[in-house]
Design a protein around this motif. Structure first.
Motif, PDB file in Angstrom:
ATOM      1  N   LEU C  36       0.824  -1.208   0.000  1.00  0.00           N
ATOM      2  CA  LEU C  36       0.000   0.000   0.000  1.00  0.00           C
ATOM      3  C   LEU C  36       0.852   1.250   0.000  1.00  0.00           C
ATOM      4  O   LEU C  36       0.487   2.270  -0.583  1.00  0.00           O
ATOM      5  N   MET C  37       1.947   1.175   0.707  1.00  0.00           N
ATOM      6  CA  MET C  37       2.772   2.360   0.910  1.00  0.00           C
ATOM      7  C   MET C  37       4.227   2.010   0.636  1.00  0.00           C
ATOM      8  O   MET C  37       5.041   1.906   1.542  1.00  0.00           O
ATOM      9  N   PRO C  38       4.558   1.884  -0.649  1.00  0.00           N
ATOM     10  CA  PRO C  38       5.928   1.494  -0.992  1.00  0.00           C
ATOM     11  C   PRO C  38       6.920   2.614  -0.659  1.00  0.00           C
ATOM     12  O   PRO C  38       6.536   3.763  -0.466  1.00  0.00           O
ATOM     13  N   MET C  39       8.180   2.252  -0.611  1.00  0.00           N
ATOM     14  CA  MET C  39       9.219   3.228  -0.296  1.00  0.00           C
ATOM     15  C   MET C  39       9.312   4.299  -1.378  1.00  0.00           C
ATOM     16  O   MET C  39       9.647   5.451  -1.113  1.00  0.00           O
ATOM     17  N   SER C  40       9.055   3.888  -2.613  1.00  0.00           N
ATOM     18  CA  SER C  40       8.959   4.850  -3.716  1.00  0.00           C
ATOM     19  C   SER C  40       7.985   4.240  -4.714  1.00  0.00           C
ATOM     20  O   SER C  40       7.665   3.056  -4.629  1.00  0.00           O
ATOM     21  N   PRO C  41       7.478   5.034  -5.653  1.00  0.00           N
ATOM     22  CA  PRO C  41       6.428   4.505  -6.540  1.00  0.00           C
ATOM     23  C   PRO C  41       6.866   3.235  -7.262  1.00  0.00           C
ATOM     24  O   PRO C  41       7.958   3.175  -7.837  1.00  0.00           O
ATOM     25  N   GLN C  42       6.029   2.221  -7.187  1.00  0.00           N
ATOM     26  CA  GLN C  42       6.253   0.932  -7.861  1.00  0.00           C
ATOM     27  C   GLN C  42       5.078   0.732  -8.792  1.00  0.00           C
ATOM     28  O   GLN C  42       4.151   0.005  -8.481  1.00  0.00           O
ATOM     29  N   SER C  43       5.138   1.358  -9.916  1.00  0.00           N
ATOM     30  CA  SER C  43       3.986   1.304 -10.809  1.00  0.00           C
ATOM     31  C   SER C  43       3.782  -0.097 -11.362  1.00  0.00           C
ATOM     32  O   SER C  43       4.740  -0.793 -11.700  1.00  0.00           O
ATOM     33  N   ALA C  44       2.525  -0.492 -11.424  1.00  0.00           N
ATOM     34  CA  ALA C  44       2.205  -1.728 -12.132  1.00  0.00           C
ATOM     35  C   ALA C  44       2.469  -1.559 -13.626  1.00  0.00           C
ATOM     36  O   ALA C  44       2.818  -2.519 -14.315  1.00  0.00           O
ATOM     37  N   ALA C  45       2.313  -0.355 -14.112  1.00  0.00           N
ATOM     38  CA  ALA C  45       2.594  -0.103 -15.525  1.00  0.00           C
ATOM     39  C   ALA C  45       4.072  -0.317 -15.795  1.00  0.00           C
ATOM     40  O   ALA C  45       4.909  -0.089 -14.919  1.00  0.00           O
ATOM     41  N   VAL C  46       4.370  -0.758 -16.997  1.00  0.00           N
ATOM     42  CA  VAL C  46       5.765  -1.001 -17.365  1.00  0.00           C
ATOM     43  C   VAL C  46       6.136  -0.141 -18.576  1.00  0.00           C
ATOM     44  O   VAL C  46       5.263   0.278 -19.333  1.00  0.00           O
ATOM     45  N   PHE C 317       5.825   5.200 -26.947  1.00  0.00           N
ATOM     46  CA  PHE C 317       6.282   4.463 -25.762  1.00  0.00           C
ATOM     47  C   PHE C 317       5.837   5.196 -24.506  1.00  0.00           C
ATOM     48  O   PHE C 317       5.550   6.390 -24.534  1.00  0.00           O
ATOM     49  N   VAL C 318       5.791   4.414 -23.422  1.00  0.00           N
ATOM     50  CA  VAL C 318       5.293   5.003 -22.167  1.00  0.00           C
ATOM     51  C   VAL C 318       6.377   4.971 -21.100  1.00  0.00           C
ATOM     52  O   VAL C 318       7.210   4.066 -21.061  1.00  0.00           O
ATOM     53  N   VAL C 319       6.326   5.976 -20.237  1.00  0.00           N
ATOM     54  CA  VAL C 319       7.247   6.100 -19.113  1.00  0.00           C
ATOM     55  C   VAL C 319       6.427   6.061 -17.830  1.00  0.00           C
ATOM     56  O   VAL C 319       5.708   7.002 -17.525  1.00  0.00           O
ATOM     57  N   PRO C 320       6.491   4.964 -17.088  1.00  0.00           N
ATOM     58  CA  PRO C 320       5.734   4.892 -15.831  1.00  0.00           C
ATOM     59  C   PRO C 320       6.315   5.846 -14.780  1.00  0.00           C
ATOM     60  O   PRO C 320       7.434   6.359 -14.924  1.00  0.00           O
ATOM     61  N   SER C 321       5.549   6.019 -13.713  1.00  0.00           N
ATOM     62  CA  SER C 321       5.962   6.909 -12.628  1.00  0.00           C
ATOM     63  C   SER C 321       7.303   6.478 -12.044  1.00  0.00           C
ATOM     64  O   SER C 321       7.580   5.302 -11.856  1.00  0.00           O
ATOM     65  N   TRP C 322       8.127   7.511 -11.768  1.00  0.00           N
ATOM     66  CA  TRP C 322       9.399   7.328 -11.052  1.00  0.00           C
ATOM     67  C   TRP C 322      10.358   6.381 -11.765  1.00  0.00           C
ATOM     68  O   TRP C 322      11.109   5.627 -11.154  1.00  0.00           O
ATOM     69  N   CYS C 323      10.311   6.449 -13.075  1.00  0.00           N
ATOM     70  CA  CYS C 323      11.120   5.606 -13.946  1.00  0.00           C
ATOM     71  C   CYS C 323      12.008   6.552 -14.744  1.00  0.00           C
ATOM     72  O   CYS C 323      11.532   7.504 -15.345  1.00  0.00           O
ATOM     73  N   ASP C 324      13.315   6.303 -14.763  1.00  0.00           N
ATOM     74  CA  ASP C 324      14.222   7.179 -15.516  1.00  0.00           C
ATOM     75  C   ASP C 324      13.943   7.134 -16.998  1.00  0.00           C
ATOM     76  O   ASP C 324      13.687   6.064 -17.548  1.00  0.00           O
ATOM     77  N   ILE C 325      14.072   8.272 -17.643  1.00  0.00           N
ATOM     78  CA  ILE C 325      14.045   8.302 -19.101  1.00  0.00           C
ATOM     79  C   ILE C 325      15.241   9.100 -19.627  1.00  0.00           C
ATOM     80  O   ILE C 325      15.555  10.171 -19.104  1.00  0.00           O
ATOM     81  N   THR C 326      15.886   8.510 -20.634  1.00  0.00           N
ATOM     82  CA  THR C 326      16.982   9.174 -21.343  1.00  0.00           C
ATOM     83  C   THR C 326      16.768   8.973 -22.828  1.00  0.00           C
ATOM     84  O   THR C 326      16.405   7.872 -23.253  1.00  0.00           O
ATOM     85  N   LEU C 327      17.004   9.998 -23.591  1.00  0.00           N
ATOM     86  CA  LEU C 327      16.859   9.917 -25.040  1.00  0.00           C
ATOM     87  C   LEU C 327      18.206  10.148 -25.702  1.00  0.00           C
ATOM     88  O   LEU C 327      18.967  11.026 -25.277  1.00  0.00           O
ATOM     89  N   THR C 328      18.473   9.381 -26.736  1.00  0.00           N
ATOM     90  CA  THR C 328      19.668   9.605 -27.549  1.00  0.00           C
ATOM     91  C   THR C 328      19.218   9.747 -28.995  1.00  0.00           C
ATOM     92  O   THR C 328      18.553   8.847 -29.530  1.00  0.00           O
TER      93      THR C 328
END
Lengths: 358, 358, 358, 358
Positions: C36-46, C317-328
């Motif tokens: 219920l209360m993870p240490m940081s967002p653990q989205s089910a979305a990938v 493409f999708v970026v879930p919560s609290w997930c790093d994104i980098t573009l090249t």
């Protein structure tokens, strides 16, 4: 005119298409538009009642059998809406629990991005330390532990104490916005002051400490029953004198607010206390968003959607989104209420309809 | 090289040009840029002190000789800053007066777009009726009569009463924004309640009547000394405990605020109470905008720009724009203060410098 | 020391307690606090990629086989995040679909409380009528159909057209805030103007029609590619001159905004266009909240969490919560992007971390 | 009945009292309440007209006779309202001047807390450098130099150029809020770009650079006539089609706004352009606050209070507070207009009355 053969071919093509949807990670809108986008909110949550007389003994048994401490963190039992089976959610946005702390027990320090409050329907003797400020909990008080404030509890008496917790856990969970951090294992303070620092600094009507900036959540850690009671009493007396103030005849109400902004005490949760004179029947109200109500005093009927609950002290019931609620007071009645309205107001999604069913 | 003759011709052309400026209704910038646009604010207003010991007897003599009533409306004597000769202005934006109401006298109802407050340094027995709500005036209280609220006064005792009024008359006058309306000749009410309706509805810490919307000015008609005193006391005690709250060591302060917004009680005037412990010397502060201070209790030195005033109960002094102020407390000191800061903050013109002279 | 017998008794008591929890409609916190209360967002979305090369043929086949019209309303196929199986949700808050309209087809009028936009990666020839205002859809354009605005589509050409839709359906669904209304069956207008009324009234930089009030959503129905392109080009040129403007070296970006408030064009959805110079590698960013990206031009790698996608025109493409994104960027690249940031900012839940992994 | 003797005594006492008021630095309210607090605004400023045909030759003569440079800073000649004799103020809050810069002249760099704009009724060839950004000035353009931005001018042509300046000098002066700072003696840049950096970054409709925060004043240094003209044209065309947009029939209007907030381009000054179709007569409007109008194109009558001015290109007239204004267009007419409305709106002092005289 399409023959059977071409019908079969078409069906085959359609079947292939739907199979390929699945492979491609697509779901067509046209098969589920009704569910995704109903004509008006059709909450999975249902109106429901939890009787204090049922909850309290269970909480007490938990106190005997389940330790409180690091990991589980709190001896809190959440209301699970029957329409949201398996989920510890009173409504789709609000988590509500009965929490129990035995004599001389403590609950360890932590903090989280979820906003929280405690409301005390009975008892006293526990202090909640909020960022090191010890806040007494007593009957009728509302206590805040806003987002990201460290908090811990200690019971300094020989008696157990029970109260309710309200949090925006479901909302924050659905938004994937939860952060959690453990605090020190040792209590930050053993102090048991009559008034917390937050109250001493902020608990003066209309007076702001010059040195303190605005904050999104209220810096007033506790709203005491004596003030809430006096405010409600005054509203009804003013009504008797013909002055404005009540919500409607026989129905007074105060909102717990943030003195730095005038807005809700918590960014995501509205908290209010209502008072009904004996015999009052409130006008039906239907709003987007959900709420949880707890009877603080007295006897009433609450009609929520198509259900009617006879309620008494401590009883909790929920009002799902876009569901009418009407209260009828059999005696003098005080009700604590919290809801998610600030979320809808911030997002341009608020709607309210007052009056009899369309 | 320009000869004398061509110099004369040029001068003649220049003289003609300046004469034609005048005819055309033009004034060149280059002859007065310094005055129009100084390097930093050079207020015509000067630091000045009015002693209560001088004001009070004059107010009493006015009470003997000058009637109060329709037309003149109030027996109020305005502080006239020596730097603004002939103008009844304490500062370029703030009007401040000592007002006197004899035993059983009344002052008639009116309203105006100018915002106003009363502050009571001594005495009691007068009620101000604000839109029909009777508000008692007592030592230490701040009373509001916001823009366009009807108000009238009545003294119900056998003793005269004196207080100060603060208004934004100069600001509103310069802005050509003044509207005024006479109310009924008869008092709207003879009631003398202990608590006004406004206080009964709004005077509960952090509690808002659900039925009432936000307002630009505070709906709390009176801020009582008992609360102000308690808030100041608490700040100094918190400081002793190492908790935040005071403005600086030995210097507590509260701002009178609008509970519907958290902002200043009046849209155009900031109102505050300060408390200094004996021996405290405040850090110099220089701000854009002006203020008026009245000693409520105690003995202090106030250094304003290059003047130092020894002040005691009731004494009033003004701080012009961009002029340093430092206070030194000889005893426990309470000071009421009001200023025009909200105007500058709203217009993007606020600047403050803390610390010793650059 | 607890013997076996007492252990059995205790277990029996615990079993009974848990059974009674269920009967009472309670779920204990301590068994599921982590979830219920993870240490940081653990989205089910990938993180996930949908290739335009896969989507487009399926959309075309749908055009052959599935009619568009009243009931299903739109021939729209939603991206279903593999982490949210069975749900037509790209992320927990955002619905995204590819929509297809055949030659001379129309999609009927409706409105809903969900906010929506269209973005056109290719093609033209469809007009969206928004409250009766016909808005042309062309490559690179962003079109708005804000909450509760009636809208319908018509294709006036002999060619089909495909675009993407973005809505806040999951958010509004979880909040039980959805309202839907069918409009007239007939098109409100058959007009095909070069510029819509909304653009003619609002599409002038920094100029507001005096007669029009503020609105929560942008009144500018379309943001044209020519302007977006010019703005991005200018940012990179300014960077070459040493002037500020770009997000980081080689990375330009504009936000589609509401000219009446300067805030996001839609209350609940942020919409942006990014441009990368060839060879640019963006600094990793991790934010609370999710986003969907579509390549408009060029070739790039997108690293989202632990996945790297090679992407080209039309790919989503999708970026879930609290997930790093980098573009090249392998070439000049333009990317359309939308996210739910306004929701988090309004609710005090926004957090962003820039830089390499902690 | 009071005898002559006692009358004389009383007069003596009153005379003494008034003398003592003066000694004490007090001015009674009752002798001047009418002036201080009028029933409605009674501006000392009067409606007045300055003809461009008169101003331009004087500006040209100044160009021959008066150098521009450090100290005087600008060759600007301010409109002096006849109701404010000796003061270089067009209205009690607004300073307005005609400024003249000869061939290849420059005006040195400075900055001030006063907000400023330039409006060009004719000519071109001057660049204003705002914090180092070179901004071309051309007929019909509005240029901003907000509070505390360094600015300087250079004329790069063989022809002189003339324009008007608008500042909030009187307001800032009365508020004692003026700061001024000289910049470098040398021009910051000799660049003469077609588009300024500010325009390249911000001049795209509804598009915000993601990297840039909100600002109190507009970051868009120039509003070009081509956009203003197009916006006004569109409003009148929309009206012909039955769509909303114009202020009233035949009367279009745009407000120059801050794209980061949607509010006025300058915190303290409203700037607008109005267009009237031939024959249009506007509804009378009376507002708190003052304004200055300049005809950009065409022939009109302007009735301001009890005066009627026949106006043509370049003519300037002022509308004092609470004074009716009506315009009658003899031809197609464009008018630039600026006013102090943002001040009144921020301070809760705004009032407007539309329609015929009460």
């Amino acid at each position: 005119m399409m023959g059977a053969a071409s019908g079969q071919i078409e069906q085959k093509l359609l079947d292939d298409l739907y199979a390929d949807f699945e492979t491609a990670g697509l779901i067509p809108l046209w098969t589920q538009r009704d569910d995704l986008m109903p004509m008006s909110p059709q909450s999975a949550a249902v109106p429901h009642l939890w009787r204090w007389a049922d909850l309290l003994p269970i909480a007490e048994r938990s106190g005997q059998l389940v330790p409180v401490g690091r990991g589980g963190e709190r001896r809190a039992m959440a209301l699970s809406n029957p329409g949201l089976p398996g989920l510890p959610y009173a409504t789709p946005t609000l988590w509500t629990a009965i929490q129990y702390l035995g004599p001389h027990e403590t609950a360890p320090s932590h903090r989280h991005s979820q906003g929280a409050f405690r409301f005390v329907v009975d008892g006293e003797g526990v202090w909640t330390n909020v960022d090191g400020d010890a806040v007494a909990m007593r009957r009728g008080d509302l206590l805040l532990t806003p987002s990201w404030a460290f908090h811990e509890h200690q019971n300094v008496t020989d008696e157990p104490m029970t109260w309710i917790d309200g949090l925006d856990i479901p909302l924050v969970s659905q938004l994937d916005a939860g952060f959690f951090e453990f605090g020190p294992d040792e209590l930050s303070t053993r102090a048991t002051p009559e008034r917390s620092r937050g109250e001493r600094l902020w608990g003066h009507p209309g007076l702001r400490p010059i040195s303190q900036p605005d904050r999104p959540n209220s810096p007033l850690a506790a709203y005491r029953w004596e003030h809430t009671d006096a405010a409600l009493t005054a509203q009804l007396e003013l009504a008797d004198e013909g002055a404005p103030g009540v919500i409607e005849p026989g129905h007074a109400g105060v909102r717990f607010s943030n003195p730095t902004t005038g807005k809700d005490a918590l960014v995501t949760i509205r908290t209010e206390m209502r008072r009904l004179r004996p015999g009052t029947r409130t006008v039906p109200v239907r709003s987007v968003g959900s709420s949880v109500w707890q009877v603080f005093n007295g006897e009433a009927s609450a009609t929520v959607g198509d259900k009617t609950f006879e309620v008494t002290k401590g009883d909790l019931f929920v009002v799902p989104s876009w569901c009418d609620i009407t209260l009828t007071a059999h005696t003098h009645v005080d009700l604590f209420r919290f809801g998610d309205e600030p979320v809808y107001e911030a997002l341009g999604l608020a709607r309210t309809f007052r009056g009899d069913q369309k």
